[in-house]
Design a protein around this motif. Structure first.
Motif, short mmCIF file in Angstrom:
data_model
loop_
_atom_site.label_atom_id
_atom_site.label_comp_id
_atom_site.label_asym_id
_atom_site.label_seq_id
_atom_site.Cartn_x
_atom_site.Cartn_y
_atom_site.Cartn_z
N LEU A 125 64.75 43.20 -2.12
CA LEU A 125 63.35 43.54 -1.92
C LEU A 125 63.14 45.04 -2.12
CD1 LEU A 125 60.48 42.71 -1.06
CD2 LEU A 125 61.21 43.02 1.33
N GLY A 126 64.06 45.85 -1.62
CA GLY A 126 63.97 47.30 -1.82
C GLY A 126 64.03 47.69 -3.28
N TYR A 127 64.92 47.03 -4.04
CA TYR A 127 65.00 47.30 -5.48
C TYR A 127 63.68 46.93 -6.17
CZ TYR A 127 70.08 47.81 -4.97
OH TYR A 127 71.34 48.22 -4.60
N ALA A 128 63.09 45.82 -5.74
CA ALA A 128 61.83 45.39 -6.34
C ALA A 128 60.72 46.42 -6.08
CB ALA A 128 61.43 44.03 -5.79
N TRP A 129 60.73 47.01 -4.90
CA TRP A 129 59.74 48.06 -4.61
C TRP A 129 59.99 49.29 -5.48
CZ3 TRP A 129 60.80 52.89 -2.29
CH2 TRP A 129 59.66 53.67 -2.05
N GLU A 130 61.27 49.67 -5.63
CA GLU A 130 61.59 50.82 -6.45
C GLU A 130 61.16 50.62 -7.91
OE1 GLU A 130 65.74 51.47 -6.00
OE2 GLU A 130 65.59 52.29 -3.98
N ARG A 131 61.26 49.38 -8.39
CA ARG A 131 60.86 49.08 -9.77
C ARG A 131 59.34 48.99 -9.92
NH1 ARG A 131 64.90 45.02 -9.15
NH2 ARG A 131 63.22 43.50 -8.96
N GLY A 132 58.64 48.92 -8.81
CA GLY A 132 57.20 48.74 -8.88
C GLY A 132 56.77 47.29 -8.93
N ASP A 133 57.70 46.37 -8.71
CA ASP A 133 57.37 44.94 -8.73
C ASP A 133 56.69 44.49 -7.45
OD1 ASP A 133 58.57 44.82 -11.20
OD2 ASP A 133 60.49 44.09 -10.44
N VAL A 134 56.85 45.26 -6.38
CA VAL A 134 56.28 44.93 -5.07
C VAL A 134 55.57 46.16 -4.53
CG1 VAL A 134 56.83 44.32 -2.68
CG2 VAL A 134 58.01 43.15 -4.54
N ASP A 135 54.36 45.98 -4.04
CA ASP A 135 53.64 47.07 -3.40
C ASP A 135 54.25 47.35 -2.03
OD1 ASP A 135 50.95 48.72 -3.56
OD2 ASP A 135 51.07 47.92 -1.52
N ILE A 136 54.10 48.59 -1.56
CA ILE A 136 54.68 48.94 -0.27
C ILE A 136 54.09 48.09 0.85
CG2 ILE A 136 52.98 50.77 0.18
CD1 ILE A 136 56.73 50.73 1.15
N SER A 137 52.83 47.67 0.71
CA SER A 137 52.24 46.82 1.75
C SER A 137 52.91 45.45 1.77
CB SER A 137 50.74 46.67 1.52
OG SER A 137 50.47 46.07 0.26
N GLY A 138 53.30 44.93 0.60
CA GLY A 138 54.02 43.67 0.56
C GLY A 138 55.39 43.78 1.18
N GLU A 139 56.06 44.92 0.93
CA GLU A 139 57.37 45.15 1.56
C GLU A 139 57.23 45.22 3.07
OE1 GLU A 139 60.65 47.26 3.33
OE2 GLU A 139 58.60 48.03 3.15
N HIS A 140 56.19 45.88 3.55
CA HIS A 140 55.95 45.95 4.99
C HIS A 140 55.61 44.58 5.57
CE1 HIS A 140 54.93 50.54 5.12
NE2 HIS A 140 56.17 50.28 4.76
#
Length: 302
Positions: A143-158
């Motif tokens: 999930l962290g890698y997906a956020w770094e790639r821009g595949d997931v917004d920070i709100s989705g990670e939260h």
């Protein structure tokens, strides 16, 4: 074939001596481990989960014979109907853990139903420790890698992290207070915010029978000093999840060691890996399960 564990590894995971595990097998037939070519016992995830549950029952005061009967009943009961899955074709095959990327999909779609289904399936499959090491932590890394790639917004990670935090908190409460056991403080240094790894470790340590007081994220230095002065714990674990958390943690360690030299202080986390030698305090292994076992052995040995 899935992961197999030796009797020593199972003893470490469950907190039950190897001799007792073998006795439970002979007397009550709780498990029937396979044998290696050298005749060593090899346990699968389901057997580890049954033994862990039996250990919990025995610790709660249930006679071993009755605990074995309850575990056997649980193992043979018909599984409950599956929770209706989402409309997305992402359900894992029966007996397999969900794919790591399913958390990513839940984060992308803010899909509470999918997120609940994925977490339920993962934690129902095996013991807490096995699920944590083999699925949850790798899935969060993905999930962290997906956020770094821009595949997931920070709100989705939260969104996902908050759900995982609730699960870990529930597991922490379910482990029990362990009164009359050694008291250990677990928390993060000032400014450190990523607390899921510390909470996962706290759950593992509490499941080992330690009286854990979890302080959470971003604990001011004066509050750490106050809590140690108040509780006089047997140990303190400071989680350092990110490299930029290392300097505040270093200052905190020096303060606690100066004020309370009798208290054992450990550090752990990715942010301290290459800095532990500067602190002259033990650095815990990256695995939450291994770290909890190490701390437990040290405290009980003292």
């Amino acid at each position: 074939m899935g992961v197999r564990y030796t009797v020593k590894q199972v003893a470490d995971l469950t907190g039950v001596p190897a001799a007792t595990l073998r006795a439970w097998e002979r007397r009550y037939g709780v498990v029937a481990p396979q044998r290696s070519s050298s005749r060593y016992r090899l346990y699968d995830d389901a057997e580890v989960a049954r033994l862990a549950r039996m250990a919990e029952l025995v610790r709660e005061g249930t006679p071993a014979s009755l605990a074995a009967e309850r575990v056997a009943t649980l193992a043979t009961e018909t599984a409950p109907p599956p929770v209706p899955g989402p409309r997305h074709p992402v359900a894992a095959p029966a007996g397999q853990a969900p794919a790591f990327t399913e958390l990513v999909l839940a984060a992308q779609r803010y899909d509470q139903r999918l997120l609940t289904t994925v977490l339920d399936g993962a934690f129902a499959r095996s013991s807490f420790e096995t699920t944590l090491e083999q699925w949850l932590m790798p899935a969060l890394t993905e999930l962290g890698y997906a956020w770094e790639r821009g595949d997931v917004d920070i709100s989705g990670e939260h969104f996902v992290s908050a759900a995982v935090h609730r699960r870990l908190s529930a597991a922490f409460d379910a482990a029990g207070a362990n009164t009359d056991a050694p008291v250990v403080l677990v928390g993060l240094a000032p400014g450190a915010l990523h607390q899921l790894g510390a909470l996962a470790f706290a759950v593992c340590l509490r499941r080992q029978g330690i009286d854990v007081r979890f302080l959470g994220a971003d604990v001011p230095q004066h509050s750490w000093v106050h809590s140690v002065r108040t509780l006089r714990p047997a140990g303190v674990i400071i989680s350092v999840p990110m490299s930029w958390d290392a300097d505040p943690a270093t200052r905190l360690v020096h303060t606690l060691r100066a004020d309370h030299p009798e208290v054992v202080v450990w550090t752990g986390g990715h942010g301290i890996t290459d800095r532990g030698h500067e602190l002259a305090v033990p650095t815990l292994p990256p695995s939450a399960v291994e770290a909890a076992l190490l701390v437990t052995r040290e405290l009980r040995g003292r």
